[in-house]
Structure formats: C-alpha cells, structure tokens
Design a protein around this motif. Structure first.
Motif: not given
Length: 265
Positions: A192-194, A198-200, A219-223
């Motif tokens: 998820e960017d600023a 959301k991107h994948h 990055q923070q909160n990456d899945i």
C-alpha cells in the motif's frame, strides 16, 4: 520379454525425469553465478507513511530544556481492566495528510521522509526554543513497522520489525520458510502506498535477480502470500513421502513382473 522390458525402461525414465523437473522448482537463486549483484549495493531506509506510529525523543545537556518536547503517558488501563502506573513516551500518529502534532511546535509534515531526515527536520524546529549553547539530539523510531506472511510457509504470522529494515528473505525465514508445496516462482507481494492505493508484484525466489529488485526490502504493512502448488490445490493430501512410496511400489511391481516373465520363459 522384450514387450515388457521396453515399457519398464520408459517408466523408469519418466519417473527420473519427473523427479529432476520437480527438483529444479525447489532451490533458491539458481542463476546466482551469472547475475550481477552490484545493483543491490546501498543501505535501504524506510520512508514514513500515513498511519505510522512514531516514538520521538529530544535530548539536550539540560533535561529541563528538552522536557516540553518529551511528553509521556501514564496510568494506562490494561486489557484485563487493571490500571498500571508506569509511564512511557507518547507515540505520534502520522495522519492521512502526512503530519504529526508535535508539542510546542504544532503540525510537522513528515510523510515521505526517512528516519534521519525526520530527525534533522525536528531538530531544526526545536532549536529556536532553546539557548544558543544547546545542541538538541533527536531520535525517531517507528513503533508500527510490521509485515504479514501467509500461505504455504512454516507458520503464517504478523512479524514486527524492530530494526526498521527487513528483506523478503528474512520475512519468509521468520515465518518458517516456504513449505515443499509453496510456489517459489510466484510469491505475491501486496503493498500500500502513501495514498492508500494497493499494488501487487510477483517475486521469483529461484531467480537471483531478486536481490536487485526494488521489492527485495519490505515496507511497513507489506503482505507476502505464498501460493500452493498445483499438487496441493488438487487435494493431494497423501503427502510427498506417500507419493514416493507409490512410485517405489510401482517400480518394484514392474521389476517383479519382468522377473516372473523371464523365469517362465
């Protein structure tokens, strides 16, 4: 005898070929000897995003001068409803506009800054409130950095990142590594960017070019999602060891049939 011997040889070759093909899907970074890793040189720094929690401390030679900038929280209620009397530094939530509300100074825009850039900015902001002899030292830590790993791994989990730097390799290792049924060539990373979009991207753990990828560091909160292989999705719950036993039994049966035919002749 020849009619039975030829199918037997073909079966053995097919089993051996299938085993070799399956093995090639398992090892990581198979082409590392031919990949130029110079592009991966450099130290990664995380950038602050909305919804991050920051712990900020200001230190000077005179503790009283820094005290107004180091707010603490005390007498908090625990999960069981009991009241604790300890104190801890106040954490600052980065709002959707990328700002924090800092004591005395007010709103400071920190979105997109690295930790060191944020420290320099706050240092310059607090200097006018101190004497000329004071040289404030600002420390910023990210209290909310975490990544999530799910799917065909040793154990799905949410991983807190205390060092503010974690690679996809470290995240998978922390989750117990990929299982034998995990797709190594199709690791799904959701980011998820600023702006909240959301991107994948798909990552290939068998390709050493992963080390040069901008997605190597998380990055923070990456899945991270590890997809199951076709064998797993088809409900092959017999397991890899059982499949090998069936292959072995098939070979033994073929050999026995061949010997019986030879002895009869």
């Amino acid at each position: 005898m020849r009619k039975l011997f030829i199918p037997f040889i073909v079966s053995v070759v097919l089993i051996a070929f299938t085993g070799c093909t399956a093995y090639k899907q398992v090892p990581y970074w198979q082409n590392i000897d031919t990949v130029d890793l110079s592009q991966s040189k450099g130290h990664y720094e995380v950038h602050i995003m909305p919804k991050d929690l920051l712990t900020i401390t200001v230190s000077t030679s005179d503790p009283k001068a820094a005290q107004p900038f180091n707010l603490s929280v005390s007498n908090t209620t625990g999960t069981a409803g009991n009241l604790s009397t300890g104190s801890s530094l106040l954490t600052y939530l980065v709002d959707n506009s990328g700002n924090i509300d800092f004591p005395i100074i007010g709103k400071i825009h920190v979105q997109g800054l690295t930790k060191s850039e944020c420290q320099d900015l706050i240092r310059e902001k607090v200097k006018p409130y101190m004497s000329a002899t004071e040289n404030p030292v600002v420390s910023v830590r990210m209290a909310s950095f975490r990544v999530t790993v799910i799917g065909e791994v040793g154990g799905s989990k949410v991983i807190p990142v205390a060092t503010e730097q974690m690679s996809v390799v470290e995240a998978l290792a922390s989750a117990g590594d990929l299982g034998i049924h995990g797709k190594r060539k199709n690791i799904l990373l959701i980011r998820e960017d600023a702006s909240g979009q959301k991107h994948h991207v798909r990552l290939d753990m068998t390709d050493a070019n992963l080390f040069n990828s901008p997605y190597y560091y998380l990055q923070q909160n990456d899945i991270i999602y590890v997809e199951p292989s076709v064998v797993k999705t088809k409900g092959a719950d017999l397991g890899a060891s059982t499949s090998l036993w069936f292959s072995f039994i098939g070979i033994v049966t073929s050999v026995a049939s061949l010997l019986v035919s030879v002895l009869r002749n």
